[in-house]
Design a protein around this motif. Structure first.
Motif, short mmCIF file in Angstrom:
data_model
loop_
_atom_site.label_atom_id
_atom_site.label_comp_id
_atom_site.label_asym_id
_atom_site.label_seq_id
_atom_site.Cartn_x
_atom_site.Cartn_y
_atom_site.Cartn_z
N ALA A 322 35.94 45.40 31.12
CA ALA A 322 35.42 44.05 30.96
C ALA A 322 34.41 43.90 29.84
O ALA A 322 34.36 42.86 29.17
CB ALA A 322 34.78 43.59 32.28
N THR A 323 33.56 44.93 29.61
CA THR A 323 32.50 44.79 28.62
C THR A 323 32.29 46.10 27.86
O THR A 323 32.73 47.16 28.29
CB THR A 323 31.15 44.41 29.27
N TYR A 377 30.40 39.36 22.45
CA TYR A 377 30.46 40.44 23.44
C TYR A 377 29.37 40.32 24.51
O TYR A 377 29.43 41.04 25.52
CB TYR A 377 30.40 41.80 22.74
N PRO A 380 30.81 38.10 28.31
CA PRO A 380 31.31 38.67 29.58
C PRO A 380 30.19 39.16 30.50
O PRO A 380 30.32 39.08 31.73
CB PRO A 380 32.18 39.85 29.11
N ASP A 383 28.80 35.93 32.09
CA ASP A 383 29.73 35.35 33.07
C ASP A 383 29.65 36.08 34.41
O ASP A 383 29.68 35.46 35.47
CB ASP A 383 31.16 35.40 32.53
N ARG A 384 29.55 37.40 34.39
CA ARG A 384 29.58 38.11 35.67
C ARG A 384 28.25 38.05 36.40
O ARG A 384 28.22 38.18 37.62
CB ARG A 384 30.09 39.54 35.48
N ASN A 399 35.96 45.31 36.97
CA ASN A 399 34.86 44.34 36.90
C ASN A 399 34.34 43.94 38.27
O ASN A 399 33.84 42.82 38.45
CB ASN A 399 35.27 43.10 36.11
#
Length: 430
Positions: A322-323, A377, A380, A383-384, A399
């Motif tokens: 995810a990142t 970058y 993400p 967002d989480r 994730n």
């Protein structure tokens, strides 16, 4: 028209093209309400305490160092100063610094060899001896405190009869007397996964013992480079003694740890032997976390930073992550670490996804002229935090949030990354 005038016009157009190209991204940064939401969440969390997170009772120096600026933004200086100075009460006579301290009633039975202090009798402390970043972390944290508050008098305070300025040097001396390898001119510790503090040979894995395989890595040495720079800046009269040490350390990192052909750092240089099978190619592993700290230490050129970022992005894409907080790629194979939380690849420090280090990489992208990439970058991570309503300790490759849900190190590095991006965006939009 003269060549000189043509050159001036071209330079003017080029500079303005850069600004025009940056403005849409800068405008989006300043208008993104999610950034404010995450900043406010971070502030709220740090107001609630200083332990590493809800899974930890201790105040850890390696964590405290990464949310020091945020802590000062939301708490009074006196409180932060008191919390920070406790680490010096537990400093060893040889200069070593503990990892963490905790109220005595919160000690974990059979987990650590606790250390006690006559000057702080209400606390107990412990040190993960496999790691070599405690001394560097405390110097960096104190530097951030002095830099942000201007309270340089802190260096003159005595703890158990010894001034803080001297205690900082004692911490440096400990590393060069007890953790310095003369052959390579670099410091060493036990073998760990990138920046981790768990060795592979034992299940608990936090103490050096007869099973330990000592190794040199980029994370510990980059942390020391930063700490030495901070120390010299705080105490200019120490420059004559310590600047040559710093410069030689930088040269030796580039000479021995940087792989010129692969454009990456060697994971480990072993003092004697590796704990892993002879046919295992550890050099195939790219350490994300240690690389981010090396960039912070000024050890990579802009071109090398770009190559490192591209490698991180490629690694995340390959594994389906995810990142760029991915700790490493590839991870160590199953069973290479005996600690249950690391034995499976892409868990915890063995290839888990950590905002705590990904956020530092975002900071370095901003500070080295990769602002648009930094924003891309960063999203993400943002967002989480919102989706999971918390700053989790680490994430699985899928994730999924793991570990402490209120990990203050994650909050601290994201908060700082956002502030740096917003500062850039305001400068572009002026």
């Amino acid at each position: 028209m003269s060549k000189f005038l043509v050159g001036i016009i071209f330079l003017f157009i080029s500079c303005n093209s850069v600004l025009i190209g940056d403005k849409p991204v800068a405008k989006e940064v300043l208008e993104n309400k999610n950034l404010d939401l995450v900043k406010n969440k971070a502030k709220k969390l740090i107001k609630e305490g200083f332990s590493a997170g809800d899974g930890y009772a201790e105040i850890w120096i390696r964590d405290f160092n990464t949310f020091m600026e945020l802590a000062l933004d939301v708490n009074d200086n006196k409180t932060i100063r008191e919390k920070l100075l406790v680490f010096f009460d537990f400093q060893g006579k040889d200069g070593n610094i503990v990892d963490a301290y905790v109220p005595k009633q919160s000690m974990m039975a059979n987990a650590y060899d606790y250390i006690f202090s006559e000057t702080q009798p209400q606390f107990a402390a412990h040190k993960n001896t496999v790691e070599t970043d405690q001394e560097s972390s405390l110097i960096q944290a104190l530097y951030k405190y002095v830099e942000k508050t201007g309270e340089k008098d802190l260096l003159d305070i005595e703890v158990a009869g010894i001034e803080i300025s001297r205690r900082l040097e004692m911490a440096l001396e400990f590393l060069f007397k007890n953790r310095f390898n003369k052959k390579y001119g670099l410091i060493y510790g036990a073998t760990t996964a990138d920046w981790g503090d768990v060795q592979p040979e034992t299940e608990w894995g936090v103490f050096v013992d007869e099973n330990t395989h000592f190794a040199i890595d980029i994370y510990d040495n980059a942390m020391l480079v930063i700490a030495l720079g901070n120390y010299i800046e705080m105490i200019p009269e120490a420059s004559e003694k310590w600047t040559p040490v710093l410069e030689l350390l930088q040269l030796n990192i580039r000479k021995h740890l940087w792989d010129v052909e692969a454009n990456k750092f060697h994971p480990h240089i072993y003092i004697d032997s590796s704990p892993f099978p002879e046919d295992f190619n550890e050099d195939a592993i790219f350490y994300h976390g240690g690389t981010a700290v090396a960039i912070e230490a000024g050890l990579l050129s802009k071109e090398e930073i770009e190559l490192s970022l591209n490698r991180m992005v490629e690694n995340v894409k390959t594994i389906g992550g995810a990142t760029i907080g991915l700790t490493m790629y590839p991870a160590y194979p199953e069973g290479f670490f005996k600690n249950p939380i690391l034995t499976v690849p892409y868990t915890y420090q063995n290839g888990g996804d950590w905002t705590w280090f990904g956020g530092r990489m975002i900071q370095q992208l901003v500070e080295n002229g990769f602002e648009k990439e930094a924003y891309k970058y960063l999203l993400p991570f943002i967002d989480r935090v919102i989706e999971n309503d918390g700053f989790y300790e680490w994430y699985s490759i899928q994730n999924q949030p793991m570990g402490s849900s209120s990990y203050r190190g994650s909050a601290g590095v994201l908060y700082k990354a956002i502030l740096e991006l917003e500062e850039w965006a305001r400068s572009v939009n002026q």
